[in-house]
Motif scaffolding. Structure first.
Motif, PDB file in Angstrom:
ATOM      1  N   LEU A  56       0.952  -1.043   0.199  1.00 56.81           N
ATOM      2  CA  LEU A  56      -0.118  -0.053   0.038  1.00 56.81           C
ATOM      3  C   LEU A  56       0.926   1.331  -0.153  1.00 56.81           C
ATOM      4  N   LEU A  84       0.591   4.218  -2.818  1.00 63.27           N
ATOM      5  CA  LEU A  84       0.334   5.723  -2.392  1.00 63.27           C
ATOM      6  C   LEU A  84       1.502   6.739  -2.850  1.00 63.27           C
ATOM      7  N   SER A 107      -5.168   7.950  -6.143  1.00 65.68           N
ATOM      8  CA  SER A 107      -4.596   6.529  -5.972  1.00 65.68           C
ATOM      9  C   SER A 107      -5.655   5.636  -6.701  1.00 65.68           C
ATOM     10  N   ILE A 126      -5.167   6.085   4.425  1.00 64.75           N
ATOM     11  CA  ILE A 126      -5.013   6.212   2.856  1.00 64.75           C
ATOM     12  C   ILE A 126      -5.481   7.722   2.646  1.00 64.75           C
ATOM     13  N   GLU A 169      -2.730  10.009   4.376  1.00 66.33           N
ATOM     14  CA  GLU A 169      -1.295   9.866   3.415  1.00 66.33           C
ATOM     15  C   GLU A 169      -1.360  10.826   2.209  1.00 66.33           C
ATOM     16  N   VAL A 214     -12.188   3.154  -1.676  1.00 69.32           N
ATOM     17  CA  VAL A 214     -11.662   2.082  -0.761  1.00 69.32           C
ATOM     18  C   VAL A 214     -12.936   1.195  -0.139  1.00 69.32           C
TER      19      VAL A 214
END
Length: 343
Positions: free
Chosen positions: A43, A47, A57, A77, A80, A160
Motif C-alpha cells: 500500500l 500511495l 490513487s 490512505i 497520506e 476504498v
C-alpha cells in the motif's frame, strides 16, 4: 462484577459506546500501523506512486475478518493523500440513487470508503462499475418510454472498499480495484505492540507479562485486544492495582469470563453441549443453538469461526463435531473412538 455481556468483549464488531475510544486509539500514519507487513509495504508503494504522479490513487479493496484495521487503513490512505474522507457502508446504499447522491457530491481526489461493500444492492453495484472506471454515472430521469439518461461527469476519486466476505463480491467489481489487500490475524507479539501503544494513550501501566497475557486472549484481533485492555484497566482501577502484571491481567479477564485461549461463555457452552450431551457430535447447527440458548446465526457467525480456527470444532456433512483439543480444554477425558456418538 460487570454486567457487560462477555460476548461483546471478544466479538469482532464494534459496540456503540466504544467507537469514540477506537477512533482515539487508531494510528494516523502508515508507519504507526502495527502488523500487516505485506499489505503495508504494498500500500505504501501505491500511495507513493500516486503522490509522485500527482493523481488520485488506484481504487483499493481491503478484505479480511472484522477488527483487523480495514477502517483504520482507509483513514490512513486519506491522511497520506491529504484528501478528505467520505464514509458510507454497503447496507446504507440500497438504491442506485443513494450511490448517485454520494458520488455527485465528491470533490477531486476525495477518498470514498464503503464498509461491507459486498452488501450493496445490485443496481448500485452496476452504477459503481462505471463510476470507478470512467468517473461518470448515468442518471435516469423519468419512467417508462419517456425515461432519459443524463451522463454526469465525476471528479477523479479513490474508492476504498472493505469486506469481510470477499467471495461475495462479483468479479466485475473486484476487477476494478487496482490494489487488493487481504488482512490476516495478528500474532501475539504484534498484539503486544498494539497494546503497548494503546496503554500509553490510556495512561495505564502494564508489565511485559501483563501485555502477553492480554494479547494471548485477544483472538488475534486488535479491536478485541484494545477492548480487553480497557476492561483490565477498569479492574485495576477498582482494585487499586497500579502496575498490571500477568496474575492481575489473568484475574481481571477471568472476571469477564474470557479464558486463557480467548474463549468466552458462548464458546464454552457450545463445546460443553457437544462433549457432554452428544459425546462430541456430530450435531446440527440448529440443535446446538437451542442447547446454548442463542440464535442459529449467533452461533454460526460469532462462536463457530474462532472455534474452528483454533481447532476445537470441525464441520462435517453430518454436523459439528468436537475435536480432541476441545475435550482437553474443558478438562474432560478424551473418549476413545467407539465411545463417540455414532462410533
Amino acid at each position: 462484577m460487570s454486567t457487560e455481556d462477555p460476548r461483546e468483549l471478544v466479538g469482532s464488531s464494534p459496540v456503540a459506546e466504544e467507537k469514540a475510544m477506537e477512533a482515539a486509539l487508531r494510528p494516523k500514519a502508515l508507519d504507526d500501523f502495527v502488523g500487516q507487513k505485506t499489505v503495508r509495504g504494498q500500500l505504501s508503494l501505491v500511495l507513493e506512486s500516486s503522490r509522485l504522479r500527482g493523481a488520485a490513487s488506484d481504487h483499493v479493496l481491503l478484505s479480511g475478518p472484522p477488527g483487523l484495521g480495514k477502517t483504520t487503513l482507509a483513514m490512513i490512505i486519506a491522511g497520506e493523500m491529504n484528501a478528505p474522507l467520505r464514509i458510507s457502508s454497503g447496507p446504507a446504499i440500497q438504491h442506485a440513487g443513494d450511490l448517485a447522491a454520494i458520488l455527485s457530491s465528491l470533490t477531486e481526489g476525495e477518498v470514498l470508503f464503503i464498509d461491507e461493500i459486498h452488501r450493496m444492492s445490485r443496481p448500485a453495484e452496476e452504477m459503481l462499475y462505471m463510476a470507478m472506471e470512467d468517473f461518470r454515472v448515468d442518471i435516469i430521469v423519468g419512467k417508462g418510454a419517456g425515461a432519459t439518461s443524463i451522463p454526469l461527469e465525476l471528479p477523479p476519486f479513490t474508492l476504498v472498499g472493505a469486506t469481510t466476505r470477499a467471495g461475495l463480491l462479483p468479479g466485475p467489481l473486484r476487477d476494478r480495484f487496482g490494489f487488493t489487500g487481504h488482512l490476516e490475524y495478528y500474532s501475539t507479539e504484534e498484539l503486544e505492540l498494539v497494546l503497548r501503544r494503546s496503554a500509553a494513550m490510556l495512561d495505564v501501566s502494564v508489565s511485559t507479562e501483563g501485555f502477553a497475557e492480554i494479547a494471548s486472549r485477544s483472538r488475534g484481533t486488535p479491536r478485541i485486544a484494545n477492548r480487553l485492555l480497557r476492561r483490565v484497566r477498569d479492574w485495576a482501577l477498582v482494585h487499586s492495582v497500579e502496575d498490571v502484571g500477568r496474575s492481575a491481567a489473568s484475574e481481571a479477564l477471568d472476571t469477564y469470563e474470557v479464558d486463557r485461549r480467548g474463549l468466552d461463555r458462548l464458546d464454552r457452552a457450545v463445546l460443553e453441549a457437544l462433549c457432554t450431551k452428544f459425546r462430541g457430535g456430530p450435531v446440527g447447527l440448529s440443535t446446538l443453538a437451542i442447547l446454548v440458548g442463542e440464535e442459529t446465526e449467533t452461533v454460526e457467525t460469532v462462536a463457530e469461526p474462532y472455534l474452528v480456527r483454533e481447532g476445537f470444532l470441525a464441520r462435517t456433512p453430518r454436523g459439528r463435531i468436537a475435536t480432541d483439543a476441545a475435550w482437553e480444554h474443558l478438562g474432560l477425558p478424551v473418549p476413545v473412538p467407539e465411545e463417540r456418538s455414532g462410533g
